[in-house]
Design an enzyme around this catalytic site. Structure first.
Site, PDB file in Angstrom:
ATOM      1  N   ASP A 150       0.842  -1.196   0.000  1.00 28.78           N
ATOM      2  CA  ASP A 150       0.000   0.000   0.000  1.00 28.78           C
ATOM      3  C   ASP A 150       0.882   1.252   0.000  1.00 28.78           C
ATOM      4  O   ASP A 150       1.634   1.489   0.939  1.00 28.78           O
ATOM      5  CB  ASP A 150      -0.875  -0.005   1.264  1.00 28.78           C
ATOM      6  CG  ASP A 150      -1.827   1.190   1.290  1.00 28.78           C
ATOM      7  OD1 ASP A 150      -2.868   1.098   0.626  1.00 28.78           O
ATOM      8  OD2 ASP A 150      -1.511   2.200   1.953  1.00 28.78           O
ATOM      9  N   TYR A 163       2.721   9.857  -0.164  1.00 24.52           N
ATOM     10  CA  TYR A 163       3.807   9.321   0.681  1.00 24.52           C
ATOM     11  C   TYR A 163       5.190   9.631   0.078  1.00 24.52           C
ATOM     12  O   TYR A 163       6.205   9.413   0.727  1.00 24.52           O
ATOM     13  CB  TYR A 163       3.691   7.800   0.872  1.00 24.52           C
ATOM     14  CG  TYR A 163       2.399   7.316   1.493  1.00 24.52           C
ATOM     15  CD1 TYR A 163       1.485   8.201   2.057  1.00 24.52           C
ATOM     16  CD2 TYR A 163       2.085   5.959   1.517  1.00 24.52           C
ATOM     17  CE1 TYR A 163       0.301   7.745   2.618  1.00 24.52           C
ATOM     18  CE2 TYR A 163       0.907   5.501   2.086  1.00 24.52           C
ATOM     19  CZ  TYR A 163       0.014   6.401   2.624  1.00 24.52           C
ATOM     20  OH  TYR A 163      -1.159   5.948   3.170  1.00 24.52           O
ATOM     21  N   LYS A 168      -2.757   5.950  -4.374  1.00 20.85           N
ATOM     22  CA  LYS A 168      -3.902   6.843  -4.103  1.00 20.85           C
ATOM     23  C   LYS A 168      -3.670   8.207  -4.737  1.00 20.85           C
ATOM     24  O   LYS A 168      -2.525   8.680  -4.760  1.00 20.85           O
ATOM     25  CB  LYS A 168      -4.073   7.032  -2.584  1.00 20.85           C
ATOM     26  CG  LYS A 168      -3.986   5.735  -1.794  1.00 20.85           C
ATOM     27  CD  LYS A 168      -4.190   5.901  -0.309  1.00 20.85           C
ATOM     28  CE  LYS A 168      -3.865   4.624   0.440  1.00 20.85           C
ATOM     29  NZ  LYS A 168      -2.487   4.513   0.898  1.00 20.85           N
ATOM     30  N   HIS A 217      -7.647   9.401  -1.966  1.00 22.37           N
ATOM     31  CA  HIS A 217      -7.016   9.333  -0.644  1.00 22.37           C
ATOM     32  C   HIS A 217      -7.912   9.906   0.469  1.00 22.37           C
ATOM     33  O   HIS A 217      -8.053   9.300   1.528  1.00 22.37           O
ATOM     34  CB  HIS A 217      -5.677  10.082  -0.684  1.00 22.37           C
ATOM     35  CG  HIS A 217      -4.700   9.619   0.338  1.00 22.37           C
ATOM     36  ND1 HIS A 217      -3.354   9.599   0.130  1.00 22.37           N
ATOM     37  CD2 HIS A 217      -4.867   9.155   1.600  1.00 22.37           C
ATOM     38  CE1 HIS A 217      -2.735   9.138   1.213  1.00 22.37           C
ATOM     39  NE2 HIS A 217      -3.632   8.866   2.120  1.00 22.37           N
TER      40      HIS A 217
HETATM   41  P1  NAD Z   1       0.214   1.172  12.002  1.00 22.95           P
HETATM   42  O1  NAD Z   1      -0.997   1.026  12.816  1.00 22.95           O
HETATM   43  O2  NAD Z   1       0.541   0.154  10.976  1.00 22.95           O
HETATM   44  O3  NAD Z   1       1.411   1.332  13.032  1.00 22.95           O
HETATM   45  C1  NAD Z   1       2.711   1.548  12.620  1.00 22.95           C
HETATM   46  C2  NAD Z   1       3.576   1.727  13.856  1.00 22.95           C
HETATM   47  O4  NAD Z   1       3.591   0.520  14.628  1.00 22.95           O
HETATM   48  C3  NAD Z   1       5.028   2.013  13.489  1.00 22.95           C
HETATM   49  O5  NAD Z   1       5.533   2.949  14.421  1.00 22.95           O
HETATM   50  C4  NAD Z   1       5.737   0.676  13.685  1.00 22.95           C
HETATM   51  O6  NAD Z   1       7.058   0.824  14.035  1.00 22.95           O
HETATM   52  C5  NAD Z   1       4.924   0.057  14.797  1.00 22.95           C
HETATM   53  N1  NAD Z   1       4.906  -1.425  14.674  1.00 22.95           N
HETATM   54  C6  NAD Z   1       4.543  -2.150  13.590  1.00 22.95           C
HETATM   55  N2  NAD Z   1       4.603  -3.459  13.849  1.00 22.95           N
HETATM   56  C7  NAD Z   1       5.031  -3.584  15.126  1.00 22.95           C
HETATM   57  C8  NAD Z   1       5.296  -4.688  15.952  1.00 22.95           C
HETATM   58  N3  NAD Z   1       5.129  -5.939  15.523  1.00 22.95           N
HETATM   59  N4  NAD Z   1       5.749  -4.449  17.205  1.00 22.95           N
HETATM   60  C9  NAD Z   1       5.903  -3.184  17.677  1.00 22.95           C
HETATM   61  N5  NAD Z   1       5.659  -2.092  16.931  1.00 22.95           N
HETATM   62  C10 NAD Z   1       5.227  -2.283  15.655  1.00 22.95           C
HETATM   63  O7  NAD Z   1       0.160   2.670  11.357  1.00 22.95           O
HETATM   64  P2  NAD Z   1       0.245   3.319   9.910  1.00 22.95           P
HETATM   65  O8  NAD Z   1       1.572   3.131   9.283  1.00 22.95           O
HETATM   66  O9  NAD Z   1      -0.215   4.703  10.066  1.00 22.95           O
HETATM   67  O10 NAD Z   1      -0.857   2.556   9.061  1.00 22.95           O
HETATM   68  C11 NAD Z   1      -0.551   1.454   8.255  1.00 22.95           C
HETATM   69  C12 NAD Z   1      -0.597   1.798   6.781  1.00 22.95           C
HETATM   70  O11 NAD Z   1      -1.897   2.259   6.419  1.00 22.95           O
HETATM   71  C13 NAD Z   1       0.311   2.969   6.395  1.00 22.95           C
HETATM   72  O12 NAD Z   1       1.656   2.641   6.383  1.00 22.95           O
HETATM   73  C14 NAD Z   1      -0.279   3.344   5.074  1.00 22.95           C
HETATM   74  O13 NAD Z   1       0.103   2.442   4.060  1.00 22.95           O
HETATM   75  C15 NAD Z   1      -1.766   3.226   5.371  1.00 22.95           C
HETATM   76  N6  NAD Z   1      -2.353   4.511   5.829  1.00 22.95           N
HETATM   77  C16 NAD Z   1      -3.328   5.072   5.076  1.00 22.95           C
HETATM   78  C17 NAD Z   1      -3.921   6.268   5.445  1.00 22.95           C
HETATM   79  C18 NAD Z   1      -5.002   6.835   4.607  1.00 22.95           C
HETATM   80  O14 NAD Z   1      -5.382   7.995   4.815  1.00 22.95           O
HETATM   81  N7  NAD Z   1      -5.521   6.093   3.648  1.00 22.95           N
HETATM   82  C19 NAD Z   1      -3.511   6.937   6.612  1.00 22.95           C
HETATM   83  C20 NAD Z   1      -2.505   6.348   7.382  1.00 22.95           C
HETATM   84  C21 NAD Z   1      -1.961   5.134   6.997  1.00 22.95           C
END
Ligand code: NAD
Length: 284
Positions: free
Chosen positions: A50, A55, A80, A113
Site C-alpha cells: 500500500d 507518501y 492513491k 485518498h
Molecule cells: P500502524 O498502525 O501500521 O502502526 C505503525 C507503527 O507501529 C510504526 O511505528 C511501527 O514501528 C509500529 N509497529 C509495527 N509493527 C510492530 C510490531 N510488531 N511491534 C511493535 N511495533 C510495531 O500505522 P500506519 O503506518 O499509520 O498505518 C498502516 C498503513 O496504512 C500505512 O503505512 C499506510 O500504508 C496506510 N495509511 C493510510 C492512510 C489513509 O489515509 N488512507 C492513513 C494512514 C496510513
C-alpha cells in the site's frame, strides 16, 4: 473469504478481482527506506503493498518490486490520488505520474485518498464525482484492476453510489476503539471491502494493558492480536513497520484464532487513542 492460511490468501472484491488479505503499509517511509523495507516484506511473503502519491515513496516501492524478481502479476499494488489532484483532468495526470514512479503499466487498486468535504468545499460532491469519473475511465481502460476510496464516511460514499462503477474498497482508520461502525455497515451493505489503515493505532494500541493481556493468552504480541482481530472482522489490515523482525512478526497471524468472547471484548473497547483525523474536519 477463502481460508486465512497465508498473507497471500485473498479477499474477493465486488468485481471478482482478488486482493491478498494482508497488506504492507508504507506511510512515513522515504524512497530509500521503502526500497529496502518493501524488499524485505516481499521476501517475507507479503504480496500486497500500500503506497500513495502523498507518501512520496512510489519510486522506492516500484524499485523494490522490480528488484524482488517477482512477476508484476504476483504483487498487488495500491496507490492513491492525493488531495491536490482531486478533479477529472488532474486525477488522470496524477495517475500517469504514479504509474511512471512505480515503474509499472497498471495498478491493482487506485483510491481517492481523502474525500473533498463540506467544511472546505461548497461543491464537494461534484469534486468527488469528477475524481471518480477519471478513476472509472481508467478502470474501464484496464489500467486499474479495481478502484475505491479512502477515509469516506457514509455521506461521502452515498454521493458515489449512483455512478456506473461503484467503489470496491474503502480504506479507513480502523483499530480497537476505532471501529467506525456506521461506515463499516454501509460498506458491508454495498459490497465494499473495508481496509484498515493504522491497524495498530500507529503504535498506540501496543501499550494497552487489556489488549496485552488478551494477546498474551494466545502467546501472541499485541500487534499480532490487532492484525488478526481485523481479519476476523472481515477487514483487511495494512500494518507498517520497517524493522525486519516486526515485518515478519506481523505475518505470523494465521496460526491462531481469537475466541468469540475475546472478539466481543475487543469490539466493545472504548476509544483508546487514534490519529484524531476526521475526514469531515481535516484541513488537508
Ligand atoms: P500502524 O498502525 O501500521 O502502526 C505503525 C507503527 O507501529 C510504526 O511505528 C511501527 O514501528 C509500529 N509497529 C509495527 N509493527 C510492530 C510490531 N510488531 N511491534 C511493535 N511495533 C510495531 O500505522 P500506519 O503506518 O499509520 O498505518 C498502516 C498503513 O496504512 C500505512 O503505512 C499506510 O500504508 C496506510 N495509511 C493510510 C492512510 C489513509 O489515509 N488512507 C492513513 C494512514 C496510513
Amino acid at each position: 473469504m477463502s481460508d486465512l492460511l497465508t498473507p497471500q490468501s485473498a479477499f474477493t472484491l465486488s468485481n471478482d478481482y482478488k486482493i491478498p488479505c494482508l497488506g504492507y503499509g508504507t506511510w512515513r517511509t522515504d524512497d530509500r527506506t521503502a526500497l529496502s523495507a518493501v524488499k524485505i516484506a516481499l521476501e517475507t511473503g507479503y504480496r500486497h503493498i500500500d503506497t500513495a502519491a502523498g507518501y512520496k515513496n512510489e519510486s522506492g516501492v516500484g524499485e523494490a518490486v522490480k528488484e524482488s524478481g517477482l512477476a508484476r502479476a504476483d504483487v498487488f499494488l495500491t496507490s492513491k490520488v492525493f488531495n491536490d489532484d482531486r478533479g477529472y483532468r488532474t486525477t488522470l495526470n496524477a495517475f500517469e505520474k504514479t504509474l511512471s514512479a512505480l515503474k509499472t503499466d497498471y495498478l491493482d487498486l487506485y483510491l481517492i485518498h481523502w474525500p473533498a468535504s463540506a467544511h472546505r468545499f461548497d461543491n464537494w460532491e461534484q469534486i468527488n464525482l469528477d475524481t471518480w469519473r477519471a478513476m472509472t475511465e481508467l478502470y474501464k481502460s484496464g489500467k486499474i484492476k479495481a478502484i475505491g476510496v479512502s477515509n469516506f464516511k457514509p455521506h461521502h460514499l452515498k454521493a458515489l453510489m449512483n455512478t456506473e462503477i461503484k467503489p470496491m474498497v474503502n480504506q479507513i482508520e480502523y483499530h480497537p476503539g476505532q471501529t467506525q461502525e456506521e461506515t463499516v455497515s454501509f460498506c458491508r451493505e454495498n459490497n465494499i471491502l473495508v481496509e484498515a489503515w493504522g491497524p495498530l493505532g500507529q503504535g498506540r494500541m501496543l501499550s494497552n494493558p487489556v489488549l496485552g493481556e488478551i494477546a498474551e493468552s494466545y502467546g501472541k504480541s499485541t500487534a499480532q492480536l490487532c492484525i488478526k482481530w481485523c481479519l476476523q472482522n472481515g477487514v483487511l489490515p495494512l500494518p507498517k513497520s520497517v524493522t525486519e523482525s516486526r515485518i515478519k512478526e506481523n505475518t505470523y497471524v494465521f496460526d491462531f484464532e481469537i475466541s468469540e468472547e475475546d472478539m466481543k471484548r475487543i469490539n466493545e473497547m472504548p476509544y483508546i487513542g487514534g490519529s484524531g483525523n476526521d475526514p469531515d474536519t481535516v484541513n488537508f
